[in-house]
Design an enzyme around this catalytic site. Sequence first.
Site, PDB file in Angstrom:
ATOM      1  N   ASN A  33      43.241  36.394  52.803  1.00 34.08           N
ATOM      2  CA  ASN A  33      42.849  37.690  53.395  1.00 34.08           C
ATOM      3  C   ASN A  33      41.463  37.623  54.031  1.00 34.08           C
ATOM      4  O   ASN A  33      40.945  38.641  54.486  1.00 34.08           O
ATOM      5  CB  ASN A  33      42.921  38.818  52.352  1.00 34.08           C
ATOM      6  CG  ASN A  33      41.886  38.666  51.245  1.00 34.08           C
ATOM      7  OD1 ASN A  33      41.107  37.712  51.246  1.00 34.08           O
ATOM      8  ND2 ASN A  33      41.868  39.606  50.312  1.00 34.08           N
ATOM      9  N   SER A 125      40.185  27.501  35.189  1.00 34.97           N
ATOM     10  CA  SER A 125      38.773  27.116  35.092  1.00 34.97           C
ATOM     11  C   SER A 125      38.442  26.706  33.665  1.00 34.97           C
ATOM     12  O   SER A 125      39.029  27.234  32.701  1.00 34.97           O
ATOM     13  CB  SER A 125      37.920  28.323  35.486  1.00 34.97           C
ATOM     14  OG  SER A 125      36.579  28.120  35.111  1.00 34.97           O
ATOM     15  N   TYR A 149      35.979  37.694  34.527  1.00 34.42           N
ATOM     16  CA  TYR A 149      36.491  36.604  35.376  1.00 34.42           C
ATOM     17  C   TYR A 149      37.279  35.607  34.524  1.00 34.42           C
ATOM     18  O   TYR A 149      38.418  35.261  34.833  1.00 34.42           O
ATOM     19  CB  TYR A 149      35.339  35.896  36.103  1.00 34.42           C
ATOM     20  CG  TYR A 149      35.759  34.582  36.729  1.00 34.42           C
ATOM     21  CD1 TYR A 149      36.616  34.561  37.821  1.00 34.42           C
ATOM     22  CD2 TYR A 149      35.335  33.361  36.194  1.00 34.42           C
ATOM     23  CE1 TYR A 149      37.032  33.356  38.376  1.00 34.42           C
ATOM     24  CE2 TYR A 149      35.733  32.154  36.746  1.00 34.42           C
ATOM     25  CZ  TYR A 149      36.587  32.153  37.831  1.00 34.42           C
ATOM     26  OH  TYR A 149      37.006  30.961  38.379  1.00 34.42           O
ATOM     27  N   LYS A 153      41.510  34.602  34.320  1.00 34.44           N
ATOM     28  CA  LYS A 153      42.128  33.263  34.377  1.00 34.44           C
ATOM     29  C   LYS A 153      43.014  33.042  33.160  1.00 34.44           C
ATOM     30  O   LYS A 153      44.136  32.526  33.248  1.00 34.44           O
ATOM     31  CB  LYS A 153      41.046  32.179  34.431  1.00 34.44           C
ATOM     32  CG  LYS A 153      40.251  32.167  35.715  1.00 34.44           C
ATOM     33  CD  LYS A 153      41.103  31.685  36.868  1.00 34.44           C
ATOM     34  CE  LYS A 153      40.446  31.849  38.206  1.00 34.44           C
ATOM     35  NZ  LYS A 153      41.361  31.684  39.336  1.00 34.44           N
ATOM     36  N   GLY A 294      24.647  34.115  29.056  1.00 37.22           N
ATOM     37  CA  GLY A 294      26.036  33.649  29.120  1.00 37.22           C
ATOM     38  C   GLY A 294      26.181  32.144  29.341  1.00 37.22           C
ATOM     39  O   GLY A 294      27.284  31.617  29.258  1.00 37.22           O
TER      40      GLY A 294
END
Length: 338
Positions: A33, A125, A149, A153, A294
Amino acid sequence: MGRLLITGGTGYIGSHAAVVLSKIGHDVVLYDNLSNSSRCVLENLNLIVGRQIPFVKGDVRDTELLISTLSAQGIDAVIHFAGLKAVGESVEQPVKYYGNNVQGSISLLQAMQAVQVKTLVFSSSATVYGEPQYLPLDERHPIRATNPYGRSKLYVEQMLSDVVSADAAWRIACLRYFNPVGAHESGLIGERPNGVPNNLMPYIIQVAAGQRPYLNVFGNDYSSTDGTGVRDYIHVMDLADGHAAALDFLDKTSGWHAINLGTGKGYSVLEVIKACEKATGRKVPYKIAARRAGDVAACYADPAKASERLNWTAKRSLDDMCHSSWRFQQKNRLRVTP
Ligand code: NAD
Ligand code: UFG
């Protein structure tokens, strides 16, 4: 050789996979896209492969367009790269992430089911491992994502496993990428971060090019040899080769497979800086900053399963990764400021 649909095909990893797969004789059709890529990529891809690669501008959430594309193009298998990938943004806009990554994957599965295309390679991932409980990370390591995120996954991986359990005709590989960096040797395609790069390699390259004054090194008090974070950087062309190997594997095997794509070797931030200084011939000034929220201390793959099942191992060195990133940066800079 089959005909392949590559969703996210004008993106960073998808475009490199398109080169490798075209060069070994697959007919590829790109579907994107253009939310994080542009038509220029397509032009450069056509230059590299020496022919026009078919492209469909579309969203993976548009199931009808996917169905018509899969049948009109006579697609045999799909490689699904399309999705959003910025961890920080996923924390701020979770619905956008679940919409693109999870809903997008459901839409793709519905379309594939509708036309009976049942071979799929999915971009997963290493983030699905969360904080490593041991290293190197093999595929049996517990799964635990720590942000939207990563969860997107993880949910898609689990959904794909359910799809295979329900219908044994499916063949699905979830490839768990470590840290993809580098660019095609031509310098025509590569990673184009939007705005300030989040990731180490593009940031270092911009510092080397004089576009940013220095790099912030996020923490030097980890338990690595020099105290900085350690990651398994993998050349994007090795990663692309891994997709070709995964398709060959799925040709001979059914079922659901999660497979790491990494080198098995970790490098610290300071080691990457040093390698980039050597490759670019430029100084990369840096300052030690606080740890980034993180971040884990170290993350690197056990690549044994990929070697056994896919007969694939990463071949390119950290120097190759730095050189090709630099070449891409230089070539593009030349193009914008002649
Ligand atoms: P990218 O942003 O360069 O490429 C993704 C492409 O997908 C873009 O061209 C974008 O326009 C397109 N896209 C996004 N949403 C779409 C939608 N709803 N419909 C159609 N097209 C859409 O990212 P990348 O680095 O090439 O990553 C490819 C895949 O690999 C992603 O799924 C990402 O999560 C995964 N991955 C990337 C990394 C990394 O560090 N780059 C690491 C692990 C996994
Ligand atoms: N780093 C810096 N300064 C920077 C950027 C990064 O010191 O400006 C350090 C990080 O602290 C880390 C290393 O460089 O130690 C690598 O950081 P990246 O942001 O390049 O990569 P990450 O391993 O943090 O993240 C990558 C992907 C994520 C994915 C994650 C886990 O970008 O999408 O791997 O697989 F979730």
